[in-house]
Write a protein that holds these residues in place. Structure first.
Motif: not given
Length: 306
Positions: A274-277, A151-156, A24-30, A106-112
């Protein structure tokens, strides 16, 4: 208590699209690579509902000998034509960011979604990624984890209760802890070539462990993987590969604790990209832990010696 939900294959795509459709407001995806029509349609529909949609993709996915969807080797001075093509598939309301840091893949696959739900995947958001063995999506609503993914999607690189992100020392440290588990390990990984991981598995084998390692044996993934494979086989470790299908999973199961994420067991994956898990107690995954094990065991039963 189950805090994390797990979905596989096309069900992972459905869960991802359902989250985007509910935004309804925001999607951030990498994502390292994005081309699946259903995912793109859900992002476009969200933007047309006036949801703020931001999509970060790797500008040069064929770096390090990896296999982008197009098979192209782009000019390092500009984003690849895959990024240009993706830009044309998005409506004007979608903000597309091509990540082009020459030193960090940038190898992550994630969203908020809407600041309260994080989604972390193992494979690329492509039709091939969803239909191939080993695509896993974890849905996580733990506030510290959602903040860490954002934070990871924004680069931290920030860690949460269960979320680990790179490049940061905590990612390798949490994986190393798993490799010290007292029980035998289940490991499924697209690429395994990190010397320290190989050494840890050799030490475990010498101590009497019977770990099972499932890898993607395509030589185009990693030039050093076959050397690592030879070391593992020489150490008597049971290593197998699937006879068909490109295996995308990144999964380490120590019994009490489980890793699922985007990082392969390589130096680049554990230290540089850049990874996420997530590294979480099996209890936090609830039935998802059993589903992950059943998925691994099913692949193992049809796998052949690597």
């Amino acid at each position: 208590m189950e805090q994390l939900r797990v979905a596989f294959g096309y069900a992972a795509r459905d869960a991802l699209c359902a989250a985007f459709d509910a935004a309804r407001e925001r999607i951030d995806l990498e994502c390292y690579s994005l081309s699946d029509p259903a995912v793109i349609a859900s992002l476009n529909a969200a933007a047309q509902r006036h949801v703020a949609v931001s999509v970060h993709v790797e500008a040069h996915p064929s770096r390090y000998g990896r296999k982008p969807d197009t098979g192209e080797r782009p000019d390092a001075a500009r984003p690849s034509s895959a990024v240009d093509s993706l830009r044309r598939r998005f409506v004007a309301g979608v903000a597309l960011v091509a990540e082009d840091d020459p030193n960090v893949l940038m190898h992550g696959k994630a969203a908020v979604v809407d600041g309260h739900t994080a989604l972390i995947a193992t494979a690329n958001l492509t039709t091939c990624g969803f239909e191939s063995p080993g695509e896993v999506l974890v849905t996580d609503a733990v506030p510290s984890d959602v903040a860490a993914v954002a934070a990871s999607i924004s680069g931290s690189a920030v860690s949460g209760d269960y979320v680990v992100s790179g490049p940061a020392a905590s990612l390798r440290a949490r994986l190393q802890h798993l490799l010290e588990s007292p029980g035998d390990l289940r490991i499924a990984t697209e690429d395994l070539s990190d010397e320290r991981v190989v050494g840890a598995l050799e030490t475990r084998s010498a101590a009497g462990h019977h770990d099972r390692v499932l890898i993607e044996a395509d030589c185009r993934v990693s030039r050093t993987q076959y050397q690592a494979l030879a070391q593992l086989r020489a150490a008597g470790i049971d290593v197998r590969t699937l006879p068909t299908g490109y295996m995308h999973e990144k999964y380490v199961d120590g019994g009490d604790e489980i890793y699922v994420g985007s990082a392969n067991l390589t130096r680049n994956g554990l230290d540089e990209a850049r990874e996420l898990g997530i590294v979480a107690p099996a209890l936090a995954l609830g039935q998802g832990a059993q589903a992950l094990r059943a998925g691994f065991d099913g692949m193992w039963s049809s796998a052949v010696p690597a």
